[in-house]
Design an enzyme around this catalytic site. Structure first.
Site, PDB file in Angstrom:
ATOM      1  N   LYS A 101       0.845  -1.197   0.000  1.00 55.51           N
ATOM      2  CA  LYS A 101       0.000   0.000   0.000  1.00 55.51           C
ATOM      3  C   LYS A 101       0.872   1.235   0.000  1.00 55.51           C
ATOM      4  CE  LYS A 101       0.535   1.779   4.339  1.00 55.51           C
ATOM      5  NZ  LYS A 101       1.039   3.126   4.629  1.00 55.51           N
ATOM      6  N   ASP A 115      -2.709  -1.047   9.583  1.00 56.60           N
ATOM      7  CA  ASP A 115      -2.744  -1.181   8.134  1.00 56.60           C
ATOM      8  C   ASP A 115      -3.288  -2.526   7.663  1.00 56.60           C
ATOM      9  OD1 ASP A 115      -1.708   1.350   7.603  1.00 56.60           O
ATOM     10  OD2 ASP A 115       0.367   0.657   7.653  1.00 56.60           O
TER      11      ASP A 115
END
Length: 303
Positions: A13, A143
């Site tokens: 990401k 995350d």
């Protein structure tokens, strides 16, 4: 129960927007962020076993020995957490094939944890609802829920409250990892030192969301924002030099990824990304990757 092997792929990401507020009473910084998953991914393969084991194979640009194995690896913690939820022993062999830069601000460990949760859910025939997997993911790290969801999404709270964002475009990126990591806690501490009067509420992501909706790479480049870039560059000035060089080589915009030290460069299209990457390699950067986003979250590819 499936005997395996079961393989799940999970994406790296980047943060297209990372607004950081002043630390709360619990020590965490409130965030308003927009994540994007990239087609740069790790695969986690799980198989039935009599005990919990972990193993790793790493791409050439990864420092494999820097990745802890055994119970210290987040995939082992994911297995233990899911097994406790199911009331069983965490018996499985977990193997990581790693492409995502380590300690690079791209949430590679979080991707591995998400992949492990999804793979073990299948191996152990648990068939937990997505909401339950997301709850477990949030226990493992801020995350990890996004690594399950993928695509493009807005994160708030500590980043763990994830809301998908409609993003039909394909964005072209150049990724330049660093051979030396940068501690996320140290970057946040330096943010606090540089910005002692930071507002309680982080800078909002609305301009970035409007740029995504436009589908225009130039508009997106103008809207990219990372409050951790200043402290990261102050700690590692060469990151600022890298960003300037990438933009000189044709990127629309360069950005520190999350807390760094990986830097990412938005390009107009795939051809521009390849040209920028070639320029950076010519400037002496040995590892320069090209990829696109958004990509799907942790998903089954075998088993």
């Amino acid at each position: 129960m499936v005997t395996g092997p079961v393989t799940v792929r999970a994406p790296a990401k980047i943060n297209l927007h990372l607004g950081v507020g002043a630390p709360r009473e619990d020590g965490f910084h409130p965030l308003d962020t927009v994540y994007q998953a990239l087609r740069l991914s790790d695969d986690v393969t799980v198989s039935a076993a009599s005990e919990l084991t972990t193993s790793l194979v790493a791409a050439d640009h990864i420092d494999g020995p820097s990745v802890p194995l055994g119970t210290d690896n987040i995939v082992a913690r994911a297995a233990t957490l899911l097994a406790a939820r199911l009331g069983r022993e965490p018996q499985a062999a977990l193997h990581i094939a790693k492409q995502i830069p380590v300690a690079g601000g791209m949430a590679g460990g979080s991707a591995d944890a998400a992949a492990a949760l999804r793979a073990l859910d299948r191996l152990w025939a648990a068939d937990l609802p997505e909401t339950a997997l997301l709850e477990l993911a949030a226990e493992l790290g801020s995350d990890v829920p996004f690594a399950l969801v993928g695509g493009t999404a807005r994160g708030r709270g500590r980043g763990e409250l994830v809301e998908p964002v409609v993003d039909p475009a394909t964005w072209s990126w150049v990724v330049v990892p660093s051979t030396t990591g940068l501690s996320t806690p140290s970057v946040y501490r330096h943010f606090d030192a540089l910005f002692p009067d930071a507002p309680a509420e982080p800078v909002g992501a609305e301009p970035l969301l409007a740029a995504i909706a436009s589908g225009d790479p130039a508009q997106l480049g103008c809207a990219l924002h990372n409050d951790l870039q200043a402290p990261a560059v102050d700690l590692r000035p060469e990151l600022g030099e890298l960003i300037a060089r990438g933009e000189a080589e044709g990127a629309l915009r360069g950005l520190v990824s999350g807390s760094g030290p990986t830097c990412v460069f938005l390009c107009a299209d795939g051809g521009a990304a390849e040209a920028t990457a070639a320029g950076l390699r010519g400037a002496g950067h040995g590892v320069v990757l090209t990829t696109t986003g958004p990509a799907p979250g942790a998903h089954l590819i075998a088993g």
